[in-house]
Design a protein around this motif. Sequence first.
Motif, PDB file in Angstrom:
ATOM      1  N   UNK A 254     -28.088  18.521  62.906  1.00 54.22           N
ATOM      2  CA  UNK A 254     -27.356  19.778  62.760  1.00 54.22           C
ATOM      3  C   UNK A 254     -27.065  20.475  64.086  1.00 54.22           C
ATOM      4  N   UNK A 255     -27.602  19.964  65.190  1.00 59.47           N
ATOM      5  CA  UNK A 255     -27.344  20.584  66.485  1.00 59.47           C
ATOM      6  C   UNK A 255     -28.123  21.858  66.723  1.00 59.47           C
ATOM      7  N   UNK A 256     -29.282  22.001  66.075  1.00 62.33           N
ATOM      8  CA  UNK A 256     -30.143  23.164  66.279  1.00 62.33           C
ATOM      9  C   UNK A 256     -31.456  22.763  66.905  1.00 62.33           C
ATOM     10  N   UNK A 257     -32.469  23.598  66.748  1.00 65.26           N
ATOM     11  CA  UNK A 257     -33.813  23.282  67.227  1.00 65.26           C
ATOM     12  C   UNK A 257     -34.823  23.564  66.126  1.00 65.26           C
ATOM     13  N   UNK A 258     -35.856  22.734  66.054  1.00 64.90           N
ATOM     14  CA  UNK A 258     -36.945  22.899  65.086  1.00 64.90           C
ATOM     15  C   UNK A 258     -38.260  22.719  65.829  1.00 64.90           C
ATOM     16  N   UNK A 259     -39.239  23.568  65.531  1.00 61.16           N
ATOM     17  CA  UNK A 259     -40.517  23.510  66.231  1.00 61.16           C
ATOM     18  C   UNK A 259     -41.672  23.735  65.264  1.00 61.16           C
ATOM     19  N   UNK A 260     -42.643  22.829  65.279  1.00 64.47           N
ATOM     20  CA  UNK A 260     -43.919  23.074  64.609  1.00 64.47           C
ATOM     21  C   UNK A 260     -44.846  23.687  65.653  1.00 64.47           C
ATOM     22  N   UNK A 261     -45.149  24.959  65.474  1.00 66.12           N
ATOM     23  CA  UNK A 261     -45.899  25.676  66.494  1.00 66.12           C
ATOM     24  C   UNK A 261     -47.398  25.665  66.303  1.00 66.12           C
ATOM     25  N   UNK A 262     -47.853  25.471  65.075  1.00 63.84           N
ATOM     26  CA  UNK A 262     -49.297  25.456  64.834  1.00 63.84           C
ATOM     27  C   UNK A 262     -49.609  24.558  63.651  1.00 63.84           C
ATOM     28  N   UNK A 263     -50.812  23.989  63.667  1.00 63.86           N
ATOM     29  CA  UNK A 263     -51.300  23.123  62.596  1.00 63.86           C
ATOM     30  C   UNK A 263     -52.742  23.514  62.293  1.00 63.86           C
ATOM     31  N   UNK A 264     -53.047  23.741  61.031  1.00 59.99           N
ATOM     32  CA  UNK A 264     -54.411  24.088  60.627  1.00 59.99           C
ATOM     33  C   UNK A 264     -54.841  23.156  59.502  1.00 59.99           C
ATOM     34  N   UNK A 265     -55.992  22.518  59.666  1.00 58.92           N
ATOM     35  CA  UNK A 265     -56.475  21.591  58.641  1.00 58.92           C
ATOM     36  C   UNK A 265     -57.796  22.071  58.040  1.00 58.92           C
ATOM     37  N   UNK A 266     -57.975  21.721  56.767  1.00 63.80           N
ATOM     38  CA  UNK A 266     -59.230  21.974  56.054  1.00 63.80           C
ATOM     39  C   UNK A 266     -59.637  20.696  55.328  1.00 63.80           C
ATOM     40  N   UNK A 267     -60.903  20.372  55.266  1.00 69.07           N
ATOM     41  CA  UNK A 267     -62.041  21.162  55.766  1.00 69.07           C
ATOM     42  C   UNK A 267     -62.203  21.157  57.279  1.00 69.07           C
ATOM     43  N   UNK A 268     -61.418  20.388  58.014  1.00 70.24           N
ATOM     44  CA  UNK A 268     -61.438  20.463  59.463  1.00 70.24           C
ATOM     45  C   UNK A 268     -62.662  19.863  60.115  1.00 70.24           C
ATOM     46  N   UNK A 269     -63.220  18.803  59.490  1.00 76.12           N
ATOM     47  CA  UNK A 269     -64.378  18.136  60.081  1.00 76.12           C
ATOM     48  C   UNK A 269     -64.055  16.649  60.251  1.00 76.12           C
ATOM     49  N   UNK A 270     -64.749  16.007  61.156  1.00 80.85           N
ATOM     50  CA  UNK A 270     -64.409  14.639  61.530  1.00 80.85           C
ATOM     51  C   UNK A 270     -64.708  13.627  60.428  1.00 80.85           C
ATOM     52  N   UNK A 271     -65.569  13.964  59.480  1.00 80.64           N
ATOM     53  CA  UNK A 271     -65.984  13.012  58.450  1.00 80.64           C
ATOM     54  C   UNK A 271     -65.265  13.199  57.120  1.00 80.64           C
ATOM     55  N   UNK A 272     -64.165  13.949  57.104  1.00 83.56           N
ATOM     56  CA  UNK A 272     -63.462  14.175  55.843  1.00 83.56           C
ATOM     57  C   UNK A 272     -61.968  13.933  55.980  1.00 83.56           C
ATOM     58  N   UNK A 273     -61.393  13.296  54.966  1.00 82.96           N
ATOM     59  CA  UNK A 273     -59.937  13.250  54.829  1.00 82.96           C
ATOM     60  C   UNK A 273     -59.441  14.684  54.683  1.00 82.96           C
ATOM     61  N   UNK A 274     -58.282  14.979  55.264  1.00 83.18           N
ATOM     62  CA  UNK A 274     -57.764  16.343  55.252  1.00 83.18           C
ATOM     63  C   UNK A 274     -57.290  16.723  53.847  1.00 83.18           C
ATOM     64  N   UNK A 275     -57.854  17.805  53.335  1.00 78.70           N
ATOM     65  CA  UNK A 275     -57.479  18.301  52.017  1.00 78.70           C
ATOM     66  C   UNK A 275     -56.248  19.202  52.080  1.00 78.70           C
ATOM     67  N   UNK A 276     -56.217  20.068  53.084  1.00 80.32           N
ATOM     68  CA  UNK A 276     -55.113  21.013  53.237  1.00 80.32           C
ATOM     69  C   UNK A 276     -54.637  21.008  54.674  1.00 80.32           C
ATOM     70  N   UNK A 277     -53.340  20.950  54.863  1.00 79.77           N
ATOM     71  CA  UNK A 277     -52.760  21.023  56.204  1.00 79.77           C
ATOM     72  C   UNK A 277     -51.610  22.018  56.176  1.00 79.77           C
ATOM     73  N   UNK A 278     -51.760  23.096  56.933  1.00 82.43           N
ATOM     74  CA  UNK A 278     -50.737  24.146  56.998  1.00 82.43           C
ATOM     75  C   UNK A 278     -50.030  24.086  58.339  1.00 82.43           C
ATOM     76  N   UNK A 279     -48.701  24.028  58.304  1.00 85.33           N
ATOM     77  CA  UNK A 279     -47.874  24.022  59.505  1.00 85.33           C
ATOM     78  C   UNK A 279     -47.061  25.310  59.562  1.00 85.33           C
ATOM     79  N   UNK A 280     -46.716  25.748  60.768  1.00 87.59           N
ATOM     80  CA  UNK A 280     -45.692  26.778  60.919  1.00 87.59           C
ATOM     81  C   UNK A 280     -44.448  26.108  61.478  1.00 87.59           C
TER      82      UNK A 280
END
Length: 412
Positions: A254-280
């Motif tokens: 489309x000739x515009x710009x798109x940016x993912x500025x932040x990513x937050x994961x839950x539970x956010x620990x190394x031993x778990x598959x990510x249950x929730x991932x929120x992007x902006x």
Amino acid sequence: MLDPQRTIDELKALRELTGDEHGAQRVAFTDTWVAARAFLKERLDALPVTQHMDAAGNWWATLPGESDRALLIGGHLDSVPNGGWLDGCLNVLAGLEVLRRVNEQYAGRPPVTLKLVDWADEEGARFGRSLYGSSAAGGQLDVTEMRRLKDRDGVSLEDALSRVGITLADAPDARAELQGAAAYLELHIEQGPVLEGMDLPLGAVLGTVGVERHTITFHGQAAHSGSTPMNVRKDAFLAAGRFGQAIYDIAARHGGVCTIGSVKTLPGIVTSVVETCELTLDQRHLDADKLAAMWQDAQDAATQFAQEAGCTVTFGSLWNIEPIPFHPMLIDAAEASILTVTPAAHRLPSGPLHDAAEVARAGVPTVMLFVQSLRGISHNRIEDTREGHIALSVQALDELTTRTMDWIAKGI
């Protein structure tokens, strides 16, 4: 009477007061931001102006004129964390210098009223909502929406405002400040590479691009990272990762710009598959239809990747603004002002957001000046502009002020 070197010196003094080795730290409603406001107020105290903070937290200095019709010059002292030494504050301190010149030339009584404004929280760095103060003055602030905003530490916008003497419920009353406003001027660093690439110090800004800003949340299922086979996982981050690549294709299409500025994961620990991932997601375009198409494509892509990963997806709105064109006569005046201090000028749109967009959106004739940014870098401690170009920008803003005051005084 105008002293651009004084502006440069004050910019350096503000950098020393409110920055560190990582850059500027004037994040809105923090102690450092309060210190920056005190720095400005101390210098305004030397002028015959009235000062006040409006209901939204914007700071105003008014030099009354023969006419109540007012020329506004604005900017913002707040910065992003680890930001640059010029973003926002150049606007305010250059405006301060112009205010000094006008006061001296007219012995404290110019032909029209002149107002300098430091808008509150232009950046939106802390709460994710840009142009807070100017949108309140422009009548575009939704208090209910604002009450939901929190920073990374869980502090609400409402509490942060209360800490510095601002009541969120009263913020819409700032609309009164634009009564009698006949024009608005803003000087800003370009924050991009166009002027440097053309070897030009200054440009006249045509308007600001439209913006769609959203949250995209992928919902999967937490599971043990060691005992869960790859083919049965419902990994929210898998969907998010695929989406991260897709936005580049959407922007190119489309000739515009798109940016993912932040990513937050839950539970956010190394031993778990990510249950929730929120992007902006931040999307910008000069064309309103293409901007809408980019957002629709983003939703379609997110839905597809969620399904492929065995997840679901939800969307939330952070903020949006349509493309805002600036006033044609003032664009001409801006270009003419540039040509009084340098041999060539260029007209260009603004990709970044600015308070000028909200003022123009409120119906006030508006224009911006851009000054070249070295390497096109901003929101970074290496942000810089040649001092000679800063001086030219102050002179051009001063010339534009004179031209706009004459325009207002003639009642055109």
